[in-house]
Design a protein around this motif. Structure first.
Motif, PDB file in Angstrom:
ATOM      1  N   ALA A   1      62.546  51.174 -19.150  1.00 14.02           N
ATOM      2  CA  ALA A   1      62.516  52.024 -21.021  1.00 14.02           C
ATOM      3  C   ALA A   1      62.927  52.936 -20.695  1.00 14.02           C
ATOM      4  CB  ALA A   1      61.513  52.495 -21.837  1.00 14.02           C
ATOM      5  N   ALA A   2      64.165  53.538 -21.599  1.00 12.80           N
ATOM      6  CA  ALA A   2      64.619  55.065 -21.244  1.00 12.80           C
ATOM      7  C   ALA A   2      64.804  54.504 -23.415  1.00 12.80           C
ATOM      8  CB  ALA A   2      66.549  54.979 -20.810  1.00 12.80           C
ATOM      9  N   ILE A   3      65.650  56.192 -22.973  1.00 14.42           N
ATOM     10  CA  ILE A   3      65.456  57.365 -24.588  1.00 14.42           C
ATOM     11  C   ILE A   3      65.884  58.167 -25.144  1.00 14.42           C
ATOM     12  CG2 ILE A   3      63.026  56.194 -25.503  1.00 14.42           C
ATOM     13  CD1 ILE A   3      62.471  59.171 -26.052  1.00 14.42           C
TER      14      ILE A   3
ATOM     15  N   SER B   1      72.225  70.589 -31.548  1.00 10.41           N
ATOM     16  CA  SER B   1      71.731  71.541 -30.773  1.00 10.41           C
ATOM     17  C   SER B   1      72.009  71.007 -29.004  1.00 10.41           C
ATOM     18  CB  SER B   1      71.647  73.101 -31.230  1.00 10.41           C
ATOM     19  OG  SER B   1      69.959  72.706 -30.874  1.00 10.41           O
ATOM     20  N   HIS B   2      70.648  70.026 -29.732  1.00  9.18           N
ATOM     21  CA  HIS B   2      70.211  69.607 -27.977  1.00  9.18           C
ATOM     22  C   HIS B   2      70.607  68.108 -28.289  1.00  9.18           C
ATOM     23  CE1 HIS B   2      68.661  73.905 -28.296  1.00  9.18           C
ATOM     24  NE2 HIS B   2      68.802  73.053 -26.644  1.00  9.18           N
ATOM     25  N   VAL B   3      70.247  67.487 -27.132  1.00  8.57           N
ATOM     26  CA  VAL B   3      69.914  65.562 -26.574  1.00  8.57           C
ATOM     27  C   VAL B   3      69.051  66.051 -25.691  1.00  8.57           C
ATOM     28  CG1 VAL B   3      71.031  63.708 -26.450  1.00  8.57           C
ATOM     29  CG2 VAL B   3      72.196  65.365 -27.339  1.00  8.57           C
ATOM     30  N   VAL B   4      68.158  64.840 -25.365  1.00 12.72           N
ATOM     31  CA  VAL B   4      66.852  65.003 -24.743  1.00 12.72           C
ATOM     32  C   VAL B   4      67.008  63.438 -24.669  1.00 12.72           C
ATOM     33  CG1 VAL B   4      64.593  64.892 -24.605  1.00 12.72           C
ATOM     34  CG2 VAL B   4      65.538  66.647 -25.627  1.00 12.72           C
ATOM     35  N   LEU B   5      66.742  63.014 -23.073  1.00 15.49           N
ATOM     36  CA  LEU B   5      66.796  61.875 -22.262  1.00 15.49           C
ATOM     37  C   LEU B   5      65.482  61.860 -21.657  1.00 15.49           C
ATOM     38  CD1 LEU B   5      70.165  61.438 -20.742  1.00 15.49           C
ATOM     39  CD2 LEU B   5      69.365  60.369 -22.934  1.00 15.49           C
ATOM     40  N   ALA B   6      64.783  60.607 -21.818  1.00 13.14           N
ATOM     41  CA  ALA B   6      63.509  60.477 -21.287  1.00 13.14           C
ATOM     42  C   ALA B   6      63.724  58.839 -20.547  1.00 13.14           C
ATOM     43  CB  ALA B   6      62.777  60.447 -22.729  1.00 13.14           C
ATOM     44  N   CYS B   7      63.285  59.007 -19.567  1.00 18.17           N
ATOM     45  CA  CYS B   7      62.601  57.329 -18.985  1.00 18.17           C
ATOM     46  C   CYS B   7      61.326  57.117 -18.295  1.00 18.17           C
ATOM     47  CB  CYS B   7      63.963  57.119 -18.564  1.00 18.17           C
ATOM     48  SG  CYS B   7      64.062  57.837 -16.296  1.00 18.17           S
TER      49      CYS B   7
ATOM     50  N   GLN C   1      61.228  48.447 -27.820  1.00 22.03           N
ATOM     51  CA  GLN C   1      61.343  47.827 -29.520  1.00 22.03           C
ATOM     52  C   GLN C   1      59.758  48.908 -30.186  1.00 22.03           C
ATOM     53  OE1 GLN C   1      63.189  46.086 -31.779  1.00 22.03           O
ATOM     54  NE2 GLN C   1      61.457  47.267 -33.501  1.00 22.03           N
ATOM     55  N   ALA C   2      58.671  48.812 -29.816  1.00 22.75           N
ATOM     56  CA  ALA C   2      57.712  49.830 -30.033  1.00 22.75           C
ATOM     57  C   ALA C   2      57.650  51.923 -30.197  1.00 22.75           C
ATOM     58  CB  ALA C   2      56.760  50.172 -28.692  1.00 22.75           C
ATOM     59  N   ALA C   3      59.384  52.251 -29.077  1.00 22.99           N
ATOM     60  CA  ALA C   3      59.654  53.172 -29.723  1.00 22.99           C
ATOM     61  C   ALA C   3      61.018  53.334 -30.557  1.00 22.99           C
ATOM     62  CB  ALA C   3      60.727  54.072 -28.077  1.00 22.99           C
ATOM     63  N   LYS C   4      61.359  52.090 -30.665  1.00 22.92           N
ATOM     64  CA  LYS C   4      62.341  52.034 -31.472  1.00 22.92           C
ATOM     65  C   LYS C   4      61.143  52.363 -33.360  1.00 22.92           C
ATOM     66  CE  LYS C   4      65.771  49.228 -29.422  1.00 22.92           C
ATOM     67  NZ  LYS C   4      66.616  47.828 -29.935  1.00 22.92           N
ATOM     68  N   THR C   5      60.489  51.347 -33.124  1.00 26.08           N
ATOM     69  CA  THR C   5      59.876  51.411 -33.930  1.00 26.08           C
ATOM     70  C   THR C   5      59.254  53.417 -34.723  1.00 26.08           C
ATOM     71  OG1 THR C   5      59.589  49.537 -33.982  1.00 26.08           O
ATOM     72  CG2 THR C   5      57.558  50.986 -35.682  1.00 26.08           C
TER      73      THR C   5
ATOM     74  N   PHE D   1      56.403  60.903 -26.748  1.00 26.26           N
ATOM     75  CA  PHE D   1      55.634  60.268 -27.907  1.00 26.26           C
ATOM     76  C   PHE D   1      56.304  59.471 -27.642  1.00 26.26           C
ATOM     77  CE2 PHE D   1      53.533  63.752 -29.588  1.00 26.26           C
ATOM     78  CZ  PHE D   1      52.050  63.679 -29.533  1.00 26.26           C
ATOM     79  N   ALA D   2      57.747  59.250 -27.925  1.00 29.18           N
ATOM     80  CA  ALA D   2      58.096  58.079 -27.942  1.00 29.18           C
ATOM     81  C   ALA D   2      58.454  56.643 -26.505  1.00 29.18           C
ATOM     82  CB  ALA D   2      59.814  58.319 -28.483  1.00 29.18           C
ATOM     83  N   ILE D   3      58.027  57.598 -25.589  1.00 23.13           N
ATOM     84  CA  ILE D   3      57.953  56.898 -24.268  1.00 23.13           C
ATOM     85  C   ILE D   3      56.614  56.330 -24.132  1.00 23.13           C
ATOM     86  CG2 ILE D   3      57.428  57.414 -21.767  1.00 23.13           C
ATOM     87  CD1 ILE D   3      60.122  56.638 -22.444  1.00 23.13           C
ATOM     88  N   ARG D   4      55.818  57.095 -24.796  1.00 19.05           N
ATOM     89  CA  ARG D   4      53.955  57.057 -24.795  1.00 19.05           C
ATOM     90  C   ARG D   4      54.253  55.370 -24.715  1.00 19.05           C
ATOM     91  NH1 ARG D   4      49.068  60.094 -27.278  1.00 19.05           N
ATOM     92  NH2 ARG D   4      49.978  59.529 -29.295  1.00 19.05           N
ATOM     93  N   GLU D   5      54.978  55.491 -26.416  1.00 19.79           N
ATOM     94  CA  GLU D   5      54.590  53.832 -27.377  1.00 19.79           C
ATOM     95  C   GLU D   5      54.982  52.798 -26.036  1.00 19.79           C
ATOM     96  OE1 GLU D   5      54.012  53.669 -30.509  1.00 19.79           O
ATOM     97  OE2 GLU D   5      52.934  55.886 -30.360  1.00 19.79           O
TER      98      GLU D   5
END
Length: 276
Positions: free
Chosen positions: A34-36, A42-48, A166-170, A193-197
């Protein structure tokens, strides 16, 4: 999803008007880790998620820097993502050399989409089996794009790709209205928190995730493990995510069937041979 009549060539149409080889490439994105991505003004965050295939091996790098103002997170075939990130880096360097200014994010995304589209129209090529979340900052503000193996691209406020996304999208859909006014730390918190989902109950630690940020006055960079772990501990201690985690638990039974049907592969270990 197996076809044996119209999927032998990327240029062969099925009677239903589908290109199965392109759809297979999009399926490879769903089976990658997964990647989000999420953005504010002013900012963009990427996590995977970057789990290793074996306890004896290191994990594959999933976030790449293209320029000081552009970075990319990938899900799918890592080798394809590495090639495309090198292409993005080359385009940024060439534009900067020619015009002495940073390459606009939207222009780079269009060039990347055009490169992917060519592979859907040549019989001697195959589509890139990787999806890219492109984060960048230019004169028009912060941007987050998703580039698909089909050659399509979309701009998002927040998005998630890969297995169990899908869990992160929710989670992101419930909170995206607040993102535009969020601070840098709030974006990092929501990203974690989205990555944790996507981990399905597994404990989130800095060893299994990578986080990067770009923003006004802040060049694109990947946060070190110590910083990420400190953020994880601080956020868990501070609030335990009471208002958002309880609805997540309630929504989980409803969202899991969609995830299972969508992703096809229940675990990333099944996809180890391709390093996705």
């Amino acid at each position: 999803m197996f076809r044996n009549q119209y999927d032998t060539d990327v240029t062969t149409w099925s009677p239903a008007g589908r290109l199965f080889q392109v759809e297979y490439a999009m399926e490879a994105v769903k089976q990658g880790s997964a990647a989000i991505g999420l953005r504010s003004k002013s900012h963009v965050v990427l996590a995977c998620v970057n789990k290793a295939n074996s306890e004896l091996s290191s994990h594959q790098k999933k976030i790449f820097k293209a320029d000081d103002h552009i970075g990319v997170a990938i899900a799918g075939l890592t080798a394809d993502g590495r090639v495309l990130s090198r292409y993005m880096r080359s385009e940024c360097i060439n534009y900067s050399y020619s015009y002495e200014s940073p390459l606009p994010v939207g222009r780079l995304v269009v060039q990347l989409a055009d490169k992917a589209q060519v592979c859907t129209q040549r019989s001697w090529k195959r589509p890139y089996g990787v999806g890219l979340l492109v984060a960048g900052l230019d004169e028009s503000g912060a941007h987050l794009y998703y580039n698909c193996p089909s050659g399509n691209y979309f701009e998002y406020q927040a998005f998630a790709i890969g297995s169990r996304s899908q869990a992160a999208k929710t989670y992101l859909e419930r909170r995206f209205e607040n993102f535009m006014g969020s601070s840098r730390d709030d974006l990092l918190k929501d990203a974690l928190f989205a990555i944790r989902e996507t981990l399905q109950g597994e404990r989130l630690t800095s060893s299994i995730c990578t986080v990067a940020v770009v923003g006004v006055g802040e060049a694109f960079h990947i946060l070190d493990q110590g910083t990420v772990q400190a953020l994880i501990e601080a956020f868990e201690i501070a609030g335990e995510e009471a208002p958002a985690s309880e609805p997540t638990a309630a929504d989980q039974p409803a969202s899991e069937p969609g995830v299972a049907a969508d992703q096809g592969a229940p675990a990333e270990h099944d996809a180890a041979p391709m390093d996705i």
